[in-house]
Design an enzyme around this catalytic site. Structure first.
Site, PDB file in Angstrom:
ATOM      1  CG  HIS A  11      18.271  34.560  42.081  1.00 29.29           C
ATOM      2  ND1 HIS A  11      19.454  35.084  42.578  1.00 29.29           N
ATOM      3  CD2 HIS A  11      18.599  33.359  41.521  1.00 29.29           C
ATOM      4  CE1 HIS A  11      20.444  34.236  42.325  1.00 29.29           C
ATOM      5  NE2 HIS A  11      19.956  33.194  41.676  1.00 29.29           N
ATOM      6  CG  PHE A  12      18.435  35.612  35.942  1.00 29.23           C
ATOM      7  CD1 PHE A  12      19.628  35.032  35.516  1.00 29.23           C
ATOM      8  CD2 PHE A  12      18.368  37.000  35.981  1.00 29.23           C
ATOM      9  CE1 PHE A  12      20.718  35.795  35.160  1.00 29.23           C
ATOM     10  CE2 PHE A  12      19.458  37.787  35.638  1.00 29.23           C
ATOM     11  CZ  PHE A  12      20.633  37.184  35.224  1.00 29.23           C
ATOM     12  CB  THR A  13      19.108  30.162  38.929  1.00 30.50           C
ATOM     13  OG1 THR A  13      20.219  29.256  39.060  1.00 30.50           O
ATOM     14  CG2 THR A  13      17.814  29.373  39.109  1.00 30.50           C
ATOM     15  N   GLY A  20      18.388  21.535  43.003  1.00 31.52           N
ATOM     16  CA  GLY A  20      19.170  21.835  44.185  1.00 31.52           C
ATOM     17  C   GLY A  20      18.524  22.893  45.049  1.00 31.52           C
ATOM     18  NE  ARG A  48      27.274  39.736  43.874  1.00 32.26           N
ATOM     19  CZ  ARG A  48      26.211  40.552  43.879  1.00 32.26           C
ATOM     20  NH1 ARG A  48      26.208  41.660  43.147  1.00 32.26           N
ATOM     21  NH2 ARG A  48      25.158  40.276  44.610  1.00 32.26           N
ATOM     22  CD  GLU A 162      22.867  42.939  43.693  1.00 29.05           C
ATOM     23  OE1 GLU A 162      22.950  41.816  44.225  1.00 29.05           O
ATOM     24  OE2 GLU A 162      23.855  43.528  43.200  1.00 29.05           O
TER      25      GLU A 162
END
Length: 209
Positions: A11-13, A20, A48, A162
């Site tokens: 998961h990229f952020t 956080g 979504r 996913e």
């Protein structure tokens, strides 16, 4: 990193979101707090929020924290090419959070997996680990290039298969962090100082475009 029995999950952020995540975990979009640096396509995020998940614990796709089965996703490519109008800052400030299915299971987290982008109405779901060897197209996951071809028009969708973790993935389930550069890696290392859980942090240029 293709292990169909205990797959790696990505998961990229934005790096600014890591503080956080460290305190609250990776929270599903439906519960995400204000102030998050959003790098995804907002229209897809909205879609979504209305797509039902047909397996327990149900809800909608936005009720789950999403992970890909491989880096270098089509979504990251769009960001790299400036194709997300609401996020013009490119890929270099994005960091990967990495976990594994075994970590999701060890934390007792409900999950489901789709065979393609969960935002596509034709996505098929499973909640059985034993199905993943055939449910996911591991050949396209291992491929450097995933563009559609004249004889296969869904390669891109399948590369975006996913694993969706219901509610939140806790920080303690993160086993690694990948960054684009040593500059971002150093910033992450500073953030982790003194933390009881410190995932391995690596510069992973091959995970980017």
């Amino acid at each position: 990193m293709m292990d169909t029995d205990d797959p790696w999950l990505f998961h990229f952020t934005h790096v600014d979101n890591l503080a956080g995540v460290l305190t609250a975990g990776l929270i599903a979009d439906s519960d995400k707090p204000a102030g998050v640096v959003e790098c995804a396509d907002l229209s897809i995020k909205e879609r979504r929020r209305h797509l039902k998940v047909p397996l327990d614990p149900g809800g909608v796709v936005a009720d789950y924290a999403p992970f890909y089965f491989a880096p270098r996703s089509p979504m990251l490519f769009r960001i790299h090419k400036g194709g997300v109008a609401s996020y013009p800052r490119g890929q270099t400030e994005l960091a990967y959070l990495v976990t594994r299915l075994s970590q999701v299971q060890a934390h007792g987290l409900p999950w489901v997996a789709t065979d393609r982008n969960a935002a596509v109405a034709t996505a098929q779901y499973t909640d059985q680990a034993s199905d993943l060897a055939t449910h996911i197209d591991w050949e396209v996951m291992a491929a450097h290039m995933w563009a559609n071809t004249p004889t296969d028009g869904s390669r891109r969708e399948r590369r975006m298969a996913e694993l969706l973790v219901h509610g939140c993935l806790p920080w303690t389930a993160v086993v690694g962090i990948g960054t684009h550069s040593s500059t971002v890696e150093a910033a992450v290392q500073v953030l982790l100082q003194g933390q009881p859980h410190q995932p391995r942090v690596d510069v992973r240029p091959t995970w980017y475009f």
